[in-house]
Design a protein around this motif. Structure first.
Motif, PDB file in Angstrom:
ATOM      1  N   PRO A  87       0.834  -1.221   0.000  1.00 21.97           N
ATOM      2  CA  PRO A  87       0.000   0.000   0.000  1.00 21.97           C
ATOM      3  C   PRO A  87       0.861   1.260   0.000  1.00 21.97           C
ATOM      4  O   PRO A  87       1.904   1.326   0.642  1.00 21.97           O
ATOM      5  CB  PRO A  87      -0.811  -0.126   1.292  1.00 21.97           C
ATOM      6  N   GLU A 137      -3.447   3.846  -2.038  1.00 23.48           N
ATOM      7  CA  GLU A 137      -3.572   2.932  -3.182  1.00 23.48           C
ATOM      8  C   GLU A 137      -2.897   1.611  -2.826  1.00 23.48           C
ATOM      9  O   GLU A 137      -1.797   1.598  -2.261  1.00 23.48           O
ATOM     10  CB  GLU A 137      -2.916   3.518  -4.436  1.00 23.48           C
ATOM     11  N   TYR A 138      -3.572   0.518  -3.160  1.00 23.06           N
ATOM     12  CA  TYR A 138      -3.027  -0.813  -2.876  1.00 23.06           C
ATOM     13  C   TYR A 138      -3.250  -1.677  -4.110  1.00 23.06           C
ATOM     14  O   TYR A 138      -4.392  -2.055  -4.418  1.00 23.06           O
ATOM     15  CB  TYR A 138      -3.728  -1.409  -1.663  1.00 23.06           C
ATOM     16  N   PRO A 139      -2.156  -2.012  -4.850  1.00 18.61           N
ATOM     17  CA  PRO A 139      -2.318  -2.874  -6.026  1.00 18.61           C
ATOM     18  C   PRO A 139      -2.631  -4.312  -5.607  1.00 18.61           C
ATOM     19  O   PRO A 139      -1.747  -5.032  -5.137  1.00 18.61           O
ATOM     20  CB  PRO A 139      -0.958  -2.772  -6.736  1.00 18.61           C
ATOM     21  N   LYS A 142      -1.434  -6.790  -9.885  1.00 22.29           N
ATOM     22  CA  LYS A 142      -0.819  -5.946 -10.890  1.00 22.29           C
ATOM     23  C   LYS A 142       0.543  -6.503 -11.253  1.00 22.29           C
ATOM     24  O   LYS A 142       1.356  -6.803 -10.370  1.00 22.29           O
ATOM     25  CB  LYS A 142      -0.667  -4.509 -10.370  1.00 22.29           C
ATOM     26  N   SER A 318      -5.633  -5.430 -14.295  1.00 22.90           N
ATOM     27  CA  SER A 318      -5.047  -5.130 -13.001  1.00 22.90           C
ATOM     28  C   SER A 318      -6.118  -4.561 -12.089  1.00 22.90           C
ATOM     29  O   SER A 318      -7.030  -3.871 -12.534  1.00 22.90           O
ATOM     30  CB  SER A 318      -3.893  -4.127 -13.144  1.00 22.90           C
ATOM     31  N   THR A 320      -6.854  -2.495  -8.413  1.00 24.43           N
ATOM     32  CA  THR A 320      -6.256  -1.616  -7.427  1.00 24.43           C
ATOM     33  C   THR A 320      -7.311  -1.128  -6.445  1.00 24.43           C
ATOM     34  O   THR A 320      -8.379  -0.644  -6.863  1.00 24.43           O
ATOM     35  CB  THR A 320      -5.590  -0.393  -8.099  1.00 24.43           C
ATOM     36  N   HIS A 322      -8.369   1.661  -3.773  1.00 25.02           N
ATOM     37  CA  HIS A 322      -7.969   3.040  -3.529  1.00 25.02           C
ATOM     38  C   HIS A 322      -8.963   3.696  -2.579  1.00 25.02           C
ATOM     39  O   HIS A 322     -10.144   3.332  -2.499  1.00 25.02           O
ATOM     40  CB  HIS A 322      -7.887   3.833  -4.840  1.00 25.02           C
ATOM     41  N   THR A 343     -10.575  -0.176  -8.596  1.00 23.50           N
ATOM     42  CA  THR A 343     -10.392   0.154 -10.012  1.00 23.50           C
ATOM     43  C   THR A 343      -9.842  -1.066 -10.737  1.00 23.50           C
ATOM     44  O   THR A 343      -8.863  -1.675 -10.293  1.00 23.50           O
ATOM     45  CB  THR A 343      -9.426   1.332 -10.186  1.00 23.50           C
ATOM     46  N   ASP A 345      -8.358  -2.081 -14.353  1.00 24.77           N
ATOM     47  CA  ASP A 345      -7.859  -1.622 -15.658  1.00 24.77           C
ATOM     48  C   ASP A 345      -7.745  -2.819 -16.583  1.00 24.77           C
ATOM     49  O   ASP A 345      -7.053  -3.799 -16.268  1.00 24.77           O
ATOM     50  CB  ASP A 345      -6.495  -0.951 -15.512  1.00 24.77           C
TER      51      ASP A 345
END
Length: 468
Positions: A87, A137-139, A142, A318, A320, A322, A343, A345
């Protein structure tokens, strides 16, 4: 160990040409032997052995120091790659002063029943606000990373780069040892050959005088005097060359040891004994499999693999997580806004850019795999060449030892016969010159064999060691 002696037909090795050129570029042209006189307190009091010089050079080598910093930087890059998958929280603070009217459509149009008209009471003469925000933000998924807990390609890529650097450091260390050994052996060899060479010059000077006397008596031809004079000139040139070799060697050693060119260095004049040749089967099967060059290439293969995985995962969506929080205040009242979401993508169409990138990384990966076999073949070829040269030189040394023994016997006979008045002085002088020449060949080959063993250790990447 037998001291080095001279031979008029032996010339300076090609390695001295490069060394002399380097020394001339970094030292004054008028530097003389007597200028190397400053004693360094960090040096041992006893004459330096090969092991002493290697120990000092390994601590002073700029190449090894640069490698250590490269490894530290690579370690930081691994941690940076790992941290980028966790994060990420950022904060912001903004202060604003403004004056005027609302400029958006909804700011100027009345929201009454008619939906028309201009608002006239939304003008601000001068106001100030503070805006404070947090963003998280935490992927989640990804580039192949799942919450940052798995072996993500980005992290594995940096790890492979560090592994390649670590194994390259082993090769760099062996290169430093080889260069130091080569200069040390050549310097000691040149220095110990000076005395026999000077003795050879003295013998030839006597021989020239005797030849001239014999010619005046009509016992020899002018060509005989000319031949021995040329031999004398050659011996004098060799003596001068050996002095220059020794000087260049000391200057080169000073640089390799991290010392000023004026530092006084005393070397042990006895070269180490050659090691027993390693077992060929063990050398080519067991030790070669652990060679650092193969480890470097394996790391390059893994690096190409992780690069391929990274680009391949970029074909996938990906995800994420947020969130954000905003606080706006005019320092008398506050307004807050909290937002959280996910999110996704999804790559849809890019004219095949990413697919072509994946194919390129795949082909690079296959190329690195094929290159692994090529590295092994090159290493084996170098080892075979060095092995062949060592055994050929060892056989030549044995032959020269037999020849030197016969010439020494002839010298003793000639000296005994001269004392008895049976043979002229020239016979004993020629016999002694022949012994000196043969000993010169023998000792030059012995020094060359030591350098070959050092080259073998370098070619093995340190998996087989003769010197530490």
């Amino acid at each position: 160990m037998t001291k080095f002696t001279s031979h008029p037909n032996l010339t300076v090795g090609s390695n001295w040409v490069g060394l002399l050129a380097t020394i001339l570029l970094i030292t004054p042209a008028k530097l003389q032997a007597g200028e190397i006189s400053t004693y360094n307190a960090n040096l041992p009091r006893h004459p330096l052995t090969l092991r002493d010089c290697i120990g000092i050079a390994l601590g002073e080598s700029p190449k090894l120091e640069a490698t250590r910093f490269d490894l530290l930087a690579a370690g930081e890059e691994i941690r940076a790659a790992q941290a980028s998958l966790w994060p990420n929280l950022t904060g912001s603070a903004t202060g604003e002063a403004f004056s005027g009217d609302r400029t958006s459509k909804f700011g100027i149009v009345n929201a009454g029943t008619t939906g028309a008209g201009i608002s006239t009471n939304k003008h601000v003469s001068l106001a100030g606000v503070g805006i404070f925000g947090l963003k998280l933000e935490y992927p989640v998924f990804k580039d192949g990373s799942i919450f940052g807990f798995n072996d993500a390609p980005a992290v594995e890529l940096k790890t492979a780069e560090r592994n390649a650097l670590a194994w390259t450091a082993h090769l760099t260390r062996e290169d430093v040892i080889y260069r130091l050994t080569q200069v040390f052996v050549d310097t000691v060899s040149a220095e110990t050959r000076i005395e026999p060479t000077d003795h050879r010059v003295a013998l030839l000077e006597r021989s020239v005088d005797i030849h001239k006397e014999e010619q005046q008596k009509g016992l020899l031809l002018p060509i005989d005097v000319e031949v021995v004079t040329r031999q004398l000139d050659s011996a004098r040139s060799l003596s001068k060359t050996l002095h220059e070799q020794a000087m260049a060697g000391y200057l080169g050693l000073a640089r390799l040891l991290g010392l000023p060119s004026s530092a006084h260095i005393r070397l042990n004049s006895t070269l180490p004994e050659p090691p027993a040749p390693p077992d060929a089967a063990e050398l080519f099967h067991t030790m070669l499999a652990r060679h650092p060059s193969l480890r470097v290439q394996l790391a390059n293969v893994n690096k190409a693999k992780q690069d391929y995985r990274l680009e391949n995962f970029r074909l996938y969506p990906s995800v994420t997580l947020h969130g954000s929080a905003v606080d706006v205040t005019d320092f008398s009242s506050d307004a807050h806004l909290f937002v959280g979401g996910v999110t996704v993508d999804i790559p849809i169409f890019d004219f095949g850019t990413q697919l072509d990138t994946v194919r390129a990384r795949r082909d690079t990966y296959h190329a690195e795999q094929a290159r692994l076999g090529a590295v092994g073949n090159d290493l084996a070829s170098d080892l075979v060449r060095i092995y062949r040269e060592i055994y050929a030189l060892s056989e030549r040394i044995l032959t020269l030892q037999v020849e030197a023994g016969k010439l020494d016997r002839d010298l003793r006979v000639a000296q005994s016969q001269q004392q008895q008045g049976i043979t002229p002085p020239l016979t004993a002088i020629d016999a002694e010159l022949a012994v000196i020449g043969k000993q010169e060949e023998l000792e030059v080959d012995r020094a060359r064999r030591l350098v070959l063993y050092a080259e073998l250790q370098k070619a093995m990447g340190g998996t087989w060691k003769w010197i530490p």
